[in-house]
Design an enzyme around this catalytic site. Structure first.
Site, mmCIF file in Angstrom:
data_model
loop_
_atom_site.group_PDB
_atom_site.id
_atom_site.type_symbol
_atom_site.label_atom_id
_atom_site.label_comp_id
_atom_site.label_asym_id
_atom_site.label_seq_id
_atom_site.Cartn_x
_atom_site.Cartn_y
_atom_site.Cartn_z
ATOM 1 N N THR A 219 -9.822 5.391 -6.234
ATOM 2 C CA THR A 219 -8.497 4.912 -5.816
ATOM 3 C C THR A 219 -7.429 5.601 -6.678
ATOM 4 O OG1 THR A 219 -9.349 2.783 -5.177
ATOM 5 C CG2 THR A 219 -7.053 2.801 -5.876
ATOM 6 N N ARG A 247 -13.269 -5.193 5.869
ATOM 7 C CA ARG A 247 -13.037 -5.675 4.489
ATOM 8 C C ARG A 247 -11.761 -5.042 3.904
ATOM 9 N NH1 ARG A 247 -12.469 -2.840 -0.618
ATOM 10 N NH2 ARG A 247 -13.237 -4.190 -2.274
ATOM 11 N N GLY A 249 -9.640 -4.743 0.221
ATOM 12 C CA GLY A 249 -9.750 -4.978 -1.225
ATOM 13 C C GLY A 249 -8.421 -5.384 -1.831
ATOM 14 N N ASP A 250 -8.293 -5.138 -3.113
ATOM 15 C CA ASP A 250 -7.094 -5.567 -3.851
ATOM 16 C C ASP A 250 -5.916 -4.606 -3.693
ATOM 17 O OD1 ASP A 250 -8.684 -3.671 -5.273
ATOM 18 O OD2 ASP A 250 -7.399 -3.993 -7.011
ATOM 19 N N THR A 270 -7.344 -0.554 -10.298
ATOM 20 C CA THR A 270 -8.467 0.093 -9.618
ATOM 21 C C THR A 270 -9.764 -0.557 -10.074
ATOM 22 O OG1 THR A 270 -9.701 2.127 -9.246
ATOM 23 C CG2 THR A 270 -8.530 1.968 -11.355
ATOM 24 N N GLY A 271 -10.677 -0.771 -9.154
ATOM 25 C CA GLY A 271 -11.948 -1.388 -9.539
ATOM 26 C C GLY A 271 -12.502 -2.206 -8.398
ATOM 27 N N GLY A 273 -12.544 -4.628 -5.993
ATOM 28 C CA GLY A 273 -11.390 -5.340 -5.461
ATOM 29 C C GLY A 273 -11.537 -6.844 -5.328
HETATM 30 N N1 ASP Z 1 -9.970 -1.505 -5.732
HETATM 31 C C1 ASP Z 1 -10.459 -0.750 -4.612
HETATM 32 C C2 ASP Z 1 -11.018 -1.699 -3.591
HETATM 33 O O1 ASP Z 1 -11.683 -2.644 -3.960
HETATM 34 C C3 ASP Z 1 -11.491 0.247 -4.994
HETATM 35 C C4 ASP Z 1 -11.237 0.998 -6.266
HETATM 36 O O2 ASP Z 1 -10.207 0.867 -6.875
HETATM 37 O O3 ASP Z 1 -12.072 1.780 -6.656
HETATM 38 O O4 ASP Z 1 -10.845 -1.475 -2.429
#
Ligand code: ASP
Length: 355
Positions: A219, A247, A249-250, A270-271, A273
Site C-alpha cells: 500500500t 472485502r 480494508g482500512d 499500512t498493514g 486492515g
Molecule cells: N491496509 C491494507 C488493507 O488491509 C493493506 C496494506 O496496507 O498492506 O487493505
C-alpha cells in the site's frame, strides 16, 4: 523662524534615516536566516509494511524501490518548497507510486480471490477536516485523485464500486481497461494462494499465511505539512491478496487508514486492515496527542507497538505533526518509507534497522 524650521527639518531627516537603517538591517537578518521567517514544512511516505527481509531482496530490486521512493518524495517536497499545498503534495506523491508496478496501488495492485483488482483510497485535509474516499473501483488509474474529487466535488465522504465510477465518468475520468492493473508478480502471488487452498480442500488461506505476508503488502501513503501550516494525509491500495466478497480494508476508512487535523497531525496507515479498522489507528494517534498531550512519536509507538499487536494485527504508519516532527513506526520486519524535512534532508528506509 527660518532657523527653527531648518532645525526641525534636520531632526526629521535624522530620525527618518535611523528608521530606514533599522528596517534594512532587519531585512538583512531575515535573508541571512530564512528558517526563522519561514514556516516549517515536511513530507513523509510509505510504500507498505510487511515481511520485508534483506535476505529475500535482490540488490537491483532494492535500488528500484529506493529510486522510486526518492522520486515520489522529491516531487511532493518540491511542491511544498514552492509554497504549494499539502493536499497537492500528498496527491502528486501518491500518483507517482500508484503508477509504479512496485507498489500495491494503481498499477501493481494485488488480485482478489476472483482474479480482479479492486482499489481503495482516501484523503483528508487537516485544515477543513474534510475528507474523501473510494472503495472497490476497478477502472480508475489513480484512485487517490478520485478520493480527492469525492472530497472536493461531492457532498459525500465515501463512494463505492460502480457508483464511484459513475461519479468519475461525470467528471471526465478515463476508464482504464482492467488489464492495465495486471502485473505478473501479483498474479503469481494469487495463484500460489489458490493452489494452497486447493491442497487444503478449499479451506481459506489466512491473511497470516506467509504466502500472503511475503507478497509484501505495498500500500502507498503520504502525510505532509505545508508552509501555510496545513496538514494532509492520503492512502491508496489494492488491499490484500486473495481478498473476497468485496472485502474493504482500512485504507479508505477515515480514522483508520487516513486522518489529518491541523491541531495535531496527519497519518497514513499500512498493514493488516481488519486490525487497523478495529484499532482506529490513524485517529487514535491524533487523539492521544489531543487528549493526552503525547508527542507524535509517543502516540505512534503506543498504537503501533502496543494496541495493534495486542489485538493480533501488524503493520505501520507514517505521520507528521503540526510542527513538522515525523514518525515512521512499524511492528513488521520492514516498511518502505522516506521523509524530507524543510532543510531538504532525505531519509530512506526499508528494513527494521536504520539503513
Ligand atoms: N491496509 C491494507 C488493507 O488491509 C493493506 C496494506 O496496507 O498492506 O487493505
Amino acid at each position: 523662524m527660518i532657523k527653527t524650521l531648518t532645525y526641525f527639518i534636520a531632526i526629521f531627516f535624522i530620525i527618518g534615516c535611523k528608521n530606514e537603517e533599522k528596517s534594512s538591517s532587519e531585512i538583512n537578518n531575515a535573508s541571512k536566516n530564512p528558517q526563522k521567517t519561514e514556516k516549517n514544512f515536511g513530507i513523509v511516505i510509505h510504500g507498505g509494511a510487511g515481511t520485508i527481509l534483506k535476505e529475500n531482496m535482490s540488490d537491483s530490486l532494492e535500488s528500484a524501490y529506493r529510486e522510486k521512493l526518492k522520486e515520489a518524495i522529491s516531487a511532493g517536497y518540491k511542491i511544498l518548497e514552492n509554497g504549494g499545498t499539502s493536499l497537492d503534495a500528498v496527491t502528486h506523491t501518491i500518483n507517482i507510486m500508484e503508477d509504479s508496478p512496485l507498489f500495491n496501488s494503481g498499477k501493481g495492485a494485488v488480485f482478489t480471490h476472483e482474479g480482479r483488482n479492486e482499489l481503495d483510497a482516501s484523503i483528508m485535509d487537516g485544515k477543513t477536516m474534510n475528507a474523501g474516499a473510494i472503495a472497490g473501483v476497478r477502472h480508475i488509474k489513480n484512485p487517490i485523485d478520485l478520493a480527492r474529487d469525492v472530497m472536493q466535488n461531492s457532498e459525500h465522504v465515501m463512494l463505492y464500486g460502480e457508483g464511484a465510477e459513475e461519479f468519475a465518468k461525470g467528471l471526465g475520468y478515463k476508464m482504464m481497461d482492467t488489464s492495465y492493473f495486471y502485473t505478473k508478480n501479483r498474479y503469481e502471488s494469487l495463484q500460489k494462494v489458490l493452489a494452497k487452498e486447493k491442497v487444503q480442500n478449499e479451506k481459506k488461506v489466512s491473511f497470516e499465511d506467509p504466502f500472503i505476508k511475503n507478497s509484501k503488502f505495498g500500500t502507498v501513503g503520504c502525510a505532509a505539512l505545508d508552509k501555510h501550516g496545513n496538514l494532509a494525509a492520503g492512502t491508496s491500495t489494492g488491499g490484500m491478496t486473495n481478498k473476497r466478497w468485496n472485502r474493504i480494508g482500512d485504507a479508505p476508512i477515515i480514522g483508520a487508514g487516513t486522518y489529518a487535523n491541523n491541531a495535531t497531525c496527519a497519518v497514513s496507515s499500512t498493514g493488516w486492515g481488519e486490525y487497523f479498522i478495529r484499532a482506529v489507528v490513524a485517529y487514535d494517534i491524533s487523539a492521544l496527542m489531543e487528549y493526552k498531550g503525547m508527542t507524535l512519536q509517543e502516540a505512534a509507538s503506543e498504537v503501533i507497538q502496543k494496541k495493534v499487536p495486542a489485538l493480533g494485527g501488524d503493520g505501520g504508519i507514517v505521520a507528521i505533526d503540526k510542527d513538522g516532527n515525523v514518525a515512521m513506526e512499524f511492528n513488521t520486519s520492514g516498511m518502505y518509507r522516506a521523509t524530507m524535512n524543510s532543510k531538504g534532508e532525505l531519509t530512506i528506509g526499508i528494513y527494521k534497522e536504520v539503513d
